[in-house]
Design a protein around this motif. Sequence first.
Motif, PDB file in Angstrom:
ATOM      1  N   GLY A  77      42.078  34.609  40.676  1.00 49.31           N
ATOM      2  CA  GLY A  77      41.404  35.364  39.624  1.00 49.31           C
ATOM      3  C   GLY A  77      41.883  36.794  39.934  1.00 49.31           C
ATOM      4  N   THR A  78      41.456  37.096  38.900  1.00 54.12           N
ATOM      5  CA  THR A  78      41.342  39.345  38.989  1.00 54.12           C
ATOM      6  C   THR A  78      40.402  39.185  38.619  1.00 54.12           C
ATOM      7  N   ILE A  79      39.703  40.463  38.896  1.00 52.46           N
ATOM      8  CA  ILE A  79      38.238  41.426  38.932  1.00 52.46           C
ATOM      9  C   ILE A  79      38.985  42.079  38.313  1.00 52.46           C
TER      10      ILE A  79
ATOM     11  N   SER B  20      30.953  43.359  39.621  1.00 56.41           N
ATOM     12  CA  SER B  20      31.781  42.852  39.918  1.00 56.41           C
ATOM     13  C   SER B  20      31.535  40.398  40.966  1.00 56.41           C
ATOM     14  N   VAL B  21      30.122  40.811  41.634  1.00 54.23           N
ATOM     15  CA  VAL B  21      30.573  40.233  42.585  1.00 54.23           C
ATOM     16  C   VAL B  21      29.877  39.109  41.242  1.00 54.23           C
ATOM     17  N   ASN B  22      29.330  39.154  40.570  1.00 53.60           N
ATOM     18  CA  ASN B  22      29.012  38.577  39.571  1.00 53.60           C
ATOM     19  C   ASN B  22      30.335  37.936  38.434  1.00 53.60           C
ATOM     20  N   ALA B  23      31.352  38.853  38.778  1.00 53.55           N
ATOM     21  CA  ALA B  23      32.778  38.113  37.896  1.00 53.55           C
ATOM     22  C   ALA B  23      32.978  37.204  39.140  1.00 53.55           C
ATOM     23  N   TYR B  24      33.481  37.600  40.130  1.00 52.94           N
ATOM     24  CA  TYR B  24      33.061  37.129  41.455  1.00 52.94           C
ATOM     25  C   TYR B  24      32.502  35.374  40.951  1.00 52.94           C
ATOM     26  N   ASN B  25      31.629  35.373  41.281  1.00 52.41           N
ATOM     27  CA  ASN B  25      30.411  34.038  41.088  1.00 52.41           C
ATOM     28  C   ASN B  25      31.202  33.598  39.921  1.00 52.41           C
ATOM     29  N   LYS B  26      31.587  33.823  38.994  1.00 54.43           N
ATOM     30  CA  LYS B  26      32.119  33.037  37.519  1.00 54.43           C
ATOM     31  C   LYS B  26      33.413  32.487  37.798  1.00 54.43           C
ATOM     32  N   LEU B  27      33.800  33.320  38.414  1.00 55.69           N
ATOM     33  CA  LEU B  27      35.518  32.268  39.155  1.00 55.69           C
ATOM     34  C   LEU B  27      35.633  31.513  39.495  1.00 55.69           C
ATOM     35  N   MET B  28      34.787  31.524  40.270  1.00 57.24           N
ATOM     36  CA  MET B  28      33.927  30.592  41.192  1.00 57.24           C
ATOM     37  C   MET B  28      33.787  29.644  40.919  1.00 57.24           C
ATOM     38  N   ASP B  29      32.786  29.899  39.302  1.00 51.19           N
ATOM     39  CA  ASP B  29      32.839  28.547  39.071  1.00 51.19           C
ATOM     40  C   ASP B  29      34.166  27.940  38.373  1.00 51.19           C
TER      41      ASP B  29
END
Length: 400
Positions: A54-56, A104-113
Amino acid sequence: MKKKLFALMMAMTMTVSLAACGGGKTETPAPSTDAPATETPAASGEAGGTFKLGTIGPLTGDAAIYGQAVANGAKIAVDEINASGSAIKFEFQSQDDVADGETSVNAYNKLMDWGMQVMVGPTTTGASIAVADKVYADRTIMLTPSASSPDVTAGKDNVFQVCFTDPNQGTGSADYIADNMTGAKVAVIYRNDDAYSQGIRDTFVAEAAAKGLEVVYEGTFTADTATDFSVQLTAAQSAGADTVFLPIYYQPASVILTQAAAMNYAPTFFGVDGMDGILTMEGFDTSLAEGVMLLTPFSADASDERTQNFVKAYQAAYGDIPNQFAADAYDGVYIMKAALEAAGCTADMSSADICEAVVSVMTTISVDGLTGQGMTWSADGAVSKAPMAVVIKDGVYVTP
């Protein structure tokens, strides 16, 4: 466009980092015949499988030129690797964070999901600092292509950088001006509510003092005051500054260049990696950047085969010339691949297990890429590579 690149080896180790991902055309470029080379120790097992990468980054908003470039560069590397005979493949996804830490933290959480196992990102320093705290707690490996503050990696053994760090950019810039622009009287204009700008300014001023470089004026601004620099420019001119150091991003720099021209103030402007992108900024008169100098790890007009192949692939996919952010992200994907191979990782491993395995080998691998030869990493996450100094002439980067 033909740009010659002068590789300036500083008398110090330079370090950096960044990351992102984004949209563009869907065509897959032909695999490069000269992708980054790696030297790795024997893997602990047979690495292979399809990993979720993933990338953000800011795919929209004021900093979108950075995030889109990072995303595009990462995508080209992923496509090359997937089209090659590599046992390691990648499934790729990007998220937009508009250069905001909470987003960005929310984006990270989406990628982890989604199931992300490795990350090349985020792109900007503020967002990366926020996400780094999360990945450290979760034990997810993070390699940022462009976030250059030491605060990104501080105290986190699983966070690494691709670009050279803010302190070393400041030191390198001061060294270059002191060694090559004898007698320069320097003004510094920086953003004091931005960790990136503040960090570079601090080490620049310290090194300038050590080198006997005369700083005659310092002016600051904030995100809310980045539309009018008449006070700072007038003060710099009155102080006799013939060189203006700008440790800032290209958006405020474009305003400074425009306003300086309007008041017939023509010092030598010297920027850092955040200035990269000003030549492709929509609506900006590039003639105003004539003579601007900056440090950069990448020039799209370098004559080596690796760079030429990357530029051709990027143009074919996105119809644009890649900047250093795209190159750092491209290298970031190959660096991650090299680390997975060295650690003997397989795609059925959890992100936490992959993290521990990669951490154990990051200080042992060496990667030749677009942005550096023989890149290595220290335990504090910093990369070792040399910067390059270029000057803008007729709308391109050339040897200073």
